[in-house]
Design a protein around this motif. Structure first.
Motif, short mmCIF file in Angstrom:
data_model
loop_
_atom_site.label_atom_id
_atom_site.label_comp_id
_atom_site.label_asym_id
_atom_site.label_seq_id
_atom_site.Cartn_x
_atom_site.Cartn_y
_atom_site.Cartn_z
N MET A 1 -0.63 0.17 -12.95
CA MET A 1 -1.74 0.05 -13.88
C MET A 1 -2.97 -0.45 -13.13
SD MET A 1 -0.47 -1.07 -17.62
CE MET A 1 0.39 -2.59 -17.34
N ARG A 2 -4.09 0.02 -13.58
CA ARG A 2 -5.37 -0.36 -12.98
C ARG A 2 -6.15 -1.25 -13.94
NH1 ARG A 2 -7.19 5.46 -10.54
NH2 ARG A 2 -5.89 5.34 -8.69
N GLU A 3 -7.04 -2.02 -13.36
CA GLU A 3 -7.90 -2.92 -14.13
C GLU A 3 -9.17 -2.18 -14.54
OE1 GLU A 3 -7.45 -6.37 -14.73
OE2 GLU A 3 -5.41 -6.14 -13.97
N TYR A 4 -9.54 -2.32 -15.80
CA TYR A 4 -10.76 -1.70 -16.33
C TYR A 4 -11.57 -2.72 -17.09
CZ TYR A 4 -8.66 2.88 -15.44
OH TYR A 4 -8.10 3.98 -14.85
N GLU A 5 -12.86 -2.41 -17.22
CA GLU A 5 -13.74 -3.19 -18.07
C GLU A 5 -14.55 -2.21 -18.90
OE1 GLU A 5 -16.12 -6.96 -17.07
OE2 GLU A 5 -17.54 -5.32 -16.74
N THR A 6 -14.69 -2.49 -20.16
CA THR A 6 -15.52 -1.65 -21.02
C THR A 6 -16.50 -2.52 -21.77
OG1 THR A 6 -15.54 0.04 -22.74
CG2 THR A 6 -13.89 -1.67 -22.98
N ARG A 33 -0.35 2.04 -25.94
CA ARG A 33 -0.05 2.93 -24.83
C ARG A 33 0.50 2.17 -23.62
NH1 ARG A 33 -2.91 7.83 -24.17
NH2 ARG A 33 -3.33 8.76 -26.19
N GLY A 34 0.95 0.94 -23.84
CA GLY A 34 1.58 0.17 -22.78
C GLY A 34 0.64 -0.65 -21.91
N GLY A 35 -0.63 -0.71 -22.28
CA GLY A 35 -1.60 -1.49 -21.52
C GLY A 35 -1.64 -2.93 -21.97
N GLU A 36 -2.45 -3.69 -21.28
CA GLU A 36 -2.57 -5.13 -21.60
C GLU A 36 -4.05 -5.49 -21.67
OE1 GLU A 36 -1.69 -9.47 -19.55
OE2 GLU A 36 -1.09 -7.65 -18.52
#
Length: 95
Positions: A1-6, A33-36
């Motif tokens: 998993m990758r880190e994102y910012e929105t 969807r399994g993210g955190e």
């Protein structure tokens, strides 16, 4: 998993309940969807630099999360089709 910012800007005419509903909707999209979701920072109403859809203010929200690329693309799609979202951006954080 990758880190994102929105960061997304919501219509300032929405009441608090509608804003909370949208923030929860976007958070649930990642988690289903399994993210955190790491952090949600509500900046509140701020003046826009220029009018967007005839609005001079917007309700700013910043969300940091970890997920796969497919979920990030789905998030952008949902932002585009949600009429209450004035502007949005999703970026991948580099380590």
């Amino acid at each position: 998993m990758r880190e994102y910012e929105t960061m997304y800007i919501l219509d300032p005419g929405l009441d608090e309940e509608a804003i909370n509903g949208l923030v929860d909707k976007f958070k649930a999209l990642v988690e289903e969807r399994g993210g955190e979701v790491k952090e949600i920072d509500r900046w509140g109403k701020r003046k826009l630099a220029y009018p967007i859809k005839h609005q001079k203010e917007g309700y700013y929200v910043v969300m940091n999360f970890a997920t796969d690329a497919e979920t990030a693309r789905e998030m952008e799609r949902v932002f585009r089709i949600t009429p209450a979202v004035l502007r949005h951006i999703v970026i991948r954080k580099d380590k």
